[in-house]
Design a protein around this motif. Structure first.
Motif, PDB file in Angstrom:
ATOM      1  N   UNK A  65      29.700  73.552 -24.553  1.00 20.69           N
ATOM      2  CA  UNK A  65      29.607  74.763 -25.366  1.00 20.69           C
ATOM      3  C   UNK A  65      30.618  74.782 -26.513  1.00 20.69           C
ATOM      4  N   UNK A  66      31.656  73.924 -26.433  1.00 19.56           N
ATOM      5  CA  UNK A  66      32.603  73.876 -27.546  1.00 19.56           C
ATOM      6  C   UNK A  66      32.143  72.883 -28.616  1.00 19.56           C
ATOM      7  N   UNK A  67      31.652  71.711 -28.203  1.00 21.71           N
ATOM      8  CA  UNK A  67      31.224  70.706 -29.163  1.00 21.71           C
ATOM      9  C   UNK A  67      30.145  69.829 -28.537  1.00 21.71           C
ATOM     10  N   UNK A  68      28.883  70.292 -28.532  1.00 18.00           N
ATOM     11  CA  UNK A  68      27.808  69.480 -27.952  1.00 18.00           C
ATOM     12  C   UNK A  68      27.652  68.161 -28.703  1.00 18.00           C
ATOM     13  N   UNK A  69      27.338  67.108 -27.944  1.00 15.78           N
ATOM     14  CA  UNK A  69      27.200  65.768 -28.511  1.00 15.78           C
ATOM     15  C   UNK A  69      25.733  65.363 -28.414  1.00 15.78           C
ATOM     16  N   UNK A  70      24.951  65.733 -29.407  1.00 21.23           N
ATOM     17  CA  UNK A  70      23.507  65.514 -29.356  1.00 21.23           C
ATOM     18  C   UNK A  70      23.159  64.029 -29.454  1.00 21.23           C
ATOM     19  N   UNK A  71      23.871  63.294 -30.310  1.00 20.67           N
ATOM     20  CA  UNK A  71      23.553  61.872 -30.478  1.00 20.67           C
ATOM     21  C   UNK A  71      23.699  61.106 -29.175  1.00 20.67           C
ATOM     22  N   UNK A  72      24.815  61.300 -28.498  1.00 22.40           N
ATOM     23  CA  UNK A  72      25.031  60.562 -27.257  1.00 22.40           C
ATOM     24  C   UNK A  72      24.214  61.120 -26.097  1.00 22.40           C
ATOM     25  N   UNK A  73      23.844  62.395 -26.169  1.00 19.64           N
ATOM     26  CA  UNK A  73      22.928  62.941 -25.160  1.00 19.64           C
ATOM     27  C   UNK A  73      21.582  62.228 -25.252  1.00 19.64           C
TER      28      UNK A  73
END
Length: 281
Positions: free
Chosen positions: A173-181
């Motif tokens: 919730x502070x800094x989602x990591x979409x690329x690595x997800x």
């Protein structure tokens, strides 16, 4: 079900809570937390029972979550201390706390019960989040959630780890990591193809070609898998960090997690059906 006031237009129903939390939702979440974990019991003489399981959870929250001095910790005072903080922290930290408490419950069956209870409240209060496995994740359709939950419970450790990590990266919730997800989601598909084909060191493309003939997928499905893999892994793709990350959003990561979870479940179900003994006719 909508209330009378909502049906008749006297009160507007709240929209999905995705960027905040109403006071009503926060209170109901605390009530569940208090009933399940914070109630203390005393004998008829008023002497407090120190429950070892609760003491472990309390101390874990005090030290690891709140980062408070252990010399100030008191089992008897902990519920009141936590309540005062619960209603002052950011809405996203409420979900952090719920994850933490369930994750530190020594009883996995009790933790699962608590997560289901929280999900009932989140659904009733129209929250944009649900527990999926051990992680509070953005809400997608019930069907998509079912696919993701099945993948989270996958019997293969490698597959389960990739899906769980994809969820955790997406749900920060502070800094989602979409690329690595996205990378982790497609890696779960790759791991499944390796298991089904028996080629543990192969890439997805090689693993697909090595799948035995009786398990052959329709060419269009193979092509779809390879294109998904290319999107995430080729020289222009996400794995090599050359894609413009500013163009990736939550919708991209949710889509990839959902479709990859569905592919994982599909491939394993197909393999199990092919391995099952066939009855004589």
């Amino acid at each position: 079900m909508k209330s009378f006031s909502e049906r008749e237009g006297f009160r507007r129903a709240d929209g999905p809570q995705v960027a905040g939390m109403t006071g009503r939702l926060r209170t109901r979440l605390f009530n569940a937390l208090a009933q399940e974990y914070l109630q203390l019991w005393a004998n008829p003489d008023g002497i407090l029972f120190v429950d070892d399981k609760k003491d472990y959870i309390f101390r874990s929250i005090w030290d690891k979550f709140l980062a408070l001095r252990t010399s100030d910790y008191s089992f008897a005072d902990f519920p009141e201390n936590l309540e005062s903080r619960f209603f002052g922290i950011e809405w996203s930290e409420v979900y952090d706390l719920l994850e933490f408490v369930a994750d530190h419950d020594p009883s996995e069956s009790n933790a699962q019960y608590f997560r289901r209870w929280i999900n009932e409240i989140l659904e009733e209060e129209n929250s944009g989040y649900r527990f999926v496995g051990a992680v509070v994740a953005p809400l997608v359709s019930d069907e998509a959630l079912d696919e993701i939950e099945r993948a989270v419970d996958n019997p293969e450790q490698a597959v389960r780890t990739h899906i769980d990590q994809a969820l955790r990266l997406l749900s920060r919730r502070d800094k989602p990591d979409y690329r690595n997800s996205i990378k982790e989601a497609i890696s779960a598909v790759e791991a499944t193809c390796k298991l089904v084909s028996g080629q543990k060191s192969a890439t997805l493309g090689a693993a697909l070609k090595a799948i035995p003939a009786e398990r052959t997928l329709h060419p269009a499905l193979k092509d779809a898998l390879l294109k998904l893999y290319g999107y995430a892994c080729d020289e222009q793709g996400i794995r090599h960090a050359l894609m413009d990350e500013s163009r990736l959003g939550k919708e991209d990561a949710i889509f990839m997690l959902t479709i990859c979870a569905a592919f994982v479940n599909f491939l394993q179900t197909k393999a199990q059906l092919m391995d099952a003994p066939r009855s004589e006719t």
